[in-house]
Design a protein around this motif. Sequence first.
Motif, short mmCIF file in Angstrom:
data_model
loop_
_atom_site.label_atom_id
_atom_site.label_comp_id
_atom_site.label_asym_id
_atom_site.label_seq_id
_atom_site.Cartn_x
_atom_site.Cartn_y
_atom_site.Cartn_z
N THR A 1 27.54 22.47 22.11
CA THR A 1 26.12 22.08 21.84
C THR A 1 25.14 22.80 21.84
O THR A 1 24.94 23.88 22.39
CB THR A 1 26.12 21.07 23.45
N PRO B 1 22.67 22.77 25.69
CA PRO B 1 23.69 22.29 26.65
C PRO B 1 22.89 21.83 27.94
O PRO B 1 21.62 22.21 28.12
CB PRO B 1 24.32 23.83 27.24
N ASN B 2 23.44 21.00 28.62
CA ASN B 2 22.91 20.23 29.67
C ASN B 2 23.67 20.87 30.79
O ASN B 2 24.90 20.95 31.02
CB ASN B 2 23.06 18.69 29.56
N ASP C 1 26.43 15.55 28.04
CA ASP C 1 27.02 16.74 27.20
C ASP C 1 28.34 16.97 27.22
O ASP C 1 28.81 17.44 28.46
CB ASP C 1 26.22 17.95 27.57
N GLN D 1 30.58 18.64 26.13
CA GLN D 1 31.23 20.08 25.97
C GLN D 1 31.09 20.82 27.28
O GLN D 1 31.68 21.67 27.40
CB GLN D 1 30.48 20.75 24.93
#
Length: 485
Positions: free
Chosen positions: A407, A410-411, A419, A421
Amino acid sequence: MPRPYPVRRRVVARRRTAVALIAAGSMTLTSLLVGVSSGPAFASSHREAPLISNDPAADNTDVYAFVSPDKPDTVTLIANWAPFSEPNGGPNFYPWATDAHYDINIDNNGDAKADLTYRWDFRTEDRRGNNTFLYNDGPVTSLDDPNLLFRQSYTLTLFDRPNGRTTVLVNNGRVAPSNVGPASIPNYGVLRNQAITAVPGGGQSYVGQADDPFFLDLRVFDLLYGGNLSEVGQDTVAGFNVNTIALQVPKSALTLANHPVRNPVIGVWSDTERYSITLRSPGSQNSLGAEVQVSRLGHPLVNEVVVPAGLKDRFNSLLPEQDRTIPALVNKVTHPEVPTLIQRIYGVPAPATPRNDLVEIFLTGITTKSGDQLNVDLNSQLNNADVNPAQFAPSEQLRLNTSIPPTAQPNRLGVLGGDLQGFPNGRRLADDALDISVQTLEGAAVTGLVPALARVDSVDQNDKPFGNVFPYIALPNNKAVNSPR
């Protein structure tokens, strides 16, 4: 000579976290929210069971699995040991055990058995003898520096079960030492780079010390953060180090039939094995006998808070294929304890049981093929084209869909934050495992994030930034934990 496949007996279990099905629901969050503590801090899987708490060198604390952000055709696997390593812990510091096997396992066909096992075995060269007590007798500027008196190296072996092959990938890998301090090791980054070893087939391995990448506030044990979330915001494991193994390999090396397009999902867990008998004589000891699994880890925070005290040691000895045979463990996934604690203390209603959403998240992987509780196909081996559904077995593993690219932004809440991933699809270093776990136990995967628990412990990131290239982990600390920061 290593066995072609580890014979893990159900004997002694000292260890750890892989929480077999237990993990599922109560797993992560539980570790935190359960106010029943047995000692100092319990981060992820640090000191989570009675026997393993007495064996820190074998105590596996966390497992991470993610598509490498700078090399998206590879997967990075990280496993940590030796929790709460205080930087000033001399004169012997934190060596790897030479009478233990350190394993990272891959299940790519969903039968809950290791198809691939990467195993690190260690050797020690101690040059101190009767001359000195010092770990080093001057500044250490390289791994070959004669001032470094205590050295370790390793052999990395791959056990390929489907093909019946055992291959030595690295014969004399060098270990980065403990970070003794700025006078002794003026630049640890140099030593870490020298300890990165090429692995045949386009991979690389790192073994050494690192800042503990797990982050959370452990005052959860004071009536769940003071009973009103007033005791939050302190990263309890800040300043501590861990021993780290990091492995980066092409996706094709890990996926079923070496085909990441058809079969992108893998399951990951780590374990530690020791010899079952230790003979002690004055000033020495010798280990022999059968190899016994004493630690296991997949999802974080499973053994600490999901597994009842009477099963914690046994859980560390279980293989994933045995998870579903222990009803007392499975029940902790379908009927987790943490939500009832949150309801009692904070008045947030606990989701109705049985929790089939947690079974899917922790035991089968998220897929419509095992029931459509979450109505999405994400990270179950059942989604692999070449998997035989009749051989699939629910078990606690950290599952990763390797086809989902890194991502860009990223979250920290991973899948719950949109997110895909992130955790629980694998686990990245910066994923907020505590907050995700609590929200998951509260049913957020079905109903959405619970606003009342939006910040949980208010520790949202590690105290030290992670790197952008392998091995990604932060450099180890060299300042006492109890000193002003």
